[in-house]
Design an enzyme around this catalytic site. Structure first.
Site, PDB file in Angstrom:
ATOM      1  CG  MET A 197      -1.868  -1.223   1.193  1.00  0.00           C
ATOM      2  SD  MET A 197      -3.456  -0.944   1.971  1.00  0.00           S
ATOM      3  CE  MET A 197      -2.948  -0.604   3.634  1.00  0.00           C
ATOM      4  N   GLY A 198       2.142   1.084  -0.432  1.00  0.00           N
ATOM      5  CA  GLY A 198       3.048   2.233  -0.512  1.00  0.00           C
ATOM      6  C   GLY A 198       3.584   2.626   0.849  1.00  0.00           C
ATOM      7  CG  LEU A 245       7.259   1.397  -0.901  1.00  0.00           C
ATOM      8  CD1 LEU A 245       8.004   1.086  -2.200  1.00  0.00           C
ATOM      9  CD2 LEU A 245       6.349   0.235  -0.527  1.00  0.00           C
ATOM     10  CD  GLN A 256      16.059  -1.522   4.168  1.00  0.00           C
ATOM     11  OE1 GLN A 256      16.163  -0.389   3.728  1.00  0.00           O
ATOM     12  NE2 GLN A 256      16.393  -2.600   3.463  1.00  0.00           N
ATOM     13  CG  HIS A 298       7.079  -1.983   2.229  1.00  0.00           C
ATOM     14  ND1 HIS A 298       7.010  -0.866   3.035  1.00  0.00           N
ATOM     15  CD2 HIS A 298       5.857  -2.572   2.295  1.00  0.00           C
ATOM     16  CE1 HIS A 298       5.801  -0.781   3.550  1.00  0.00           C
ATOM     17  NE2 HIS A 298       5.081  -1.806   3.130  1.00  0.00           N
ATOM     18  CD  GLN A 333      -1.475  -8.699   4.714  1.00  0.00           C
ATOM     19  OE1 GLN A 333      -2.382  -7.873   4.779  1.00  0.00           O
ATOM     20  NE2 GLN A 333      -0.251  -8.370   4.323  1.00  0.00           N
ATOM     21  NE  ARG A 383      -0.489  -0.036  12.307  1.00  0.00           N
ATOM     22  CZ  ARG A 383      -1.328  -0.956  12.738  1.00  0.00           C
ATOM     23  NH1 ARG A 383      -1.252  -1.407  13.966  1.00  0.00           N
ATOM     24  NH2 ARG A 383      -2.260  -1.428  11.954  1.00  0.00           N
TER      25      ARG A 383
HETATM   26  O1  PAF Z   1       0.084  -5.660   3.693  1.00  0.00           O
HETATM   27  C1  PAF Z   1      -0.397  -4.778   2.975  1.00  0.00           C
HETATM   28  O2  PAF Z   1       0.217  -3.740   2.714  1.00  0.00           O
HETATM   29  C2  PAF Z   1      -1.796  -4.962   2.374  1.00  0.00           C
HETATM   30  O3  PAF Z   1      -2.641  -5.608   3.270  1.00  0.00           O
HETATM   31  C3  PAF Z   1      -1.776  -5.677   1.020  1.00  0.00           C
HETATM   32  C4  PAF Z   1      -1.271  -7.095   1.132  1.00  0.00           C
HETATM   33  C5  PAF Z   1      -0.916  -4.900   0.037  1.00  0.00           C
HETATM   34  C6  PAF Z   1      -3.201  -5.752   0.443  1.00  0.00           C
HETATM   35  O4  PAF Z   1      -3.727  -4.496   0.239  1.00  0.00           O
END
Ligand code: PAF
Length: 283
Positions: free
Chosen positions: A30-31, A33, A35, A37, A155, A189
């Site tokens: 979800m951007g 970004l 380290q 990511h 997740q 966060r």
């Molecule tokens: O982890 C995230 O950033 C989001 O939940 C994802 C997997 C990109 C789905 O929108």
């Protein structure tokens, strides 16, 4: 780095690479970004010929009381970082193309069993929003693998289960959590923490490690361990939602027979909810 925003464009790039026998790693984000990511992108690069990253703040996974509009959007800086790291393609879909008839009309993916407790209890509907968008993105990109951070452990397991249950042809890779020098899990966060909170937050991982060490030494009174950890965190000023010792795959409360465990924790510090976990292998 190529940039694409329509489904048609992304399919063209992906098909071209496939026609040339190049494998594709996909990292949905979800951007905003950081380290953590970038480590997912690097993992993808180490396993495949081409890496695609998507940036889409998915409205469907936000609850009515969660601030979708204020989610940090730092697109220019994100693109720069992806260029620097050598990502091949950034896909930035539009909500109007992904949800042409709005959120109310879209079919939904409910991943059963794993979406009742922990984060799901705190954020009703959240994982349905996540699973639905991830399935759509998989169908658009058709990657060979997709990399998810284990920082968001629930997740990660929800996506793995969806892939198993629906026979999707993508391999899910879990990437270890990136941590600050003091052990705090890297997260968007963290930017909301004061300097004092940041050093205080190190206690979360420390408590996870201490509890894991006791389990590795043979302790199986899980409820007692959970209570002790919660008391310790709360006395230090956290507001602990849960500190739960679970079966690593089903996320059900751990039994003494389980061999792969995970401890999931979410603790509030000031206005910020911090998530972390630790895996324990008893084989
Ligand atoms: O982890 C995230 O950033 C989001 O939940 C994802 C997997 C990109 C789905 O929108």
């Amino acid at each position: 780095m190529y940039q694409a925003s329509s489904v048609a464009e992304i399919r063209q790039y992906a098909q071209h690479w496939k026609d040339n026998a190049q494998s594709i790693a996909f990292i949905p984000t979800m951007g905003n970004l950081h380290q953590g990511h970038l480590s997912l992108i690097e993992k993808g690069q180490s396993l495949c010929d081409r890496t695609i990253c998507s940036i889409f703040v998915n409205p469907m996974q936000f609850g009515p009381n969660e601030d979708f509009n204020h989610y940090p959007r730092t697109l220019e800086r994100d693109i720069e970082q992806l260029e620097t790291i050598g990502c091949d393609l950034v896909y930035m879909p539009t909500a109007s193309e992904l949800y042409p008839n709005g959120l109310d009309q879209i079919s939904q993916i409910l991943v059963t069993d794993l979406t009742e407790s922990y984060e799901a209890a705190h954020r009703p509907g959240h994982f349905t929003g996540v699973a639905t968008i991830v399935l759509k993105l998989f169908n658009i990109v058709k990657p060979n693998i997709s990399v998810f951070g284990k920082k968001d452990y629930q997740q990660y397991q929800v996506i793995r289960k969806m892939v198993r249950d629906l026979d999707l042809e993508v391999e899910i890779i879990g990437q270890e959590t990136t941590r600050e020098a003091n052990g705090l899990a890297t997260s968007s966060r963290n930017q909301y923490l004061t300097e004092t909170d940041t050093s205080q937050a190190a206690l979360i991982y420390k408590t996870l490690k201490t509890t894991a060490a006791l389990i590795l030494q043979g302790e199986r009174r899980f409820n007692q361990l959970e209570e002790q950890a919660k008391v310790q965190l709360n006395q230090a000023g956290f507001d602990t939602d849960y500190f739960s010792i679970c079966n690593a795959e089903t996320l059900k409360p751990a039994s003494s027979k389980d061999r792969k465990l995970v401890i999931l924790v979410t603790a509030g510090l000031g206005q910020t909810r911090l998530l972390d976990n630790i895996e324990i292998d008893l084989w």
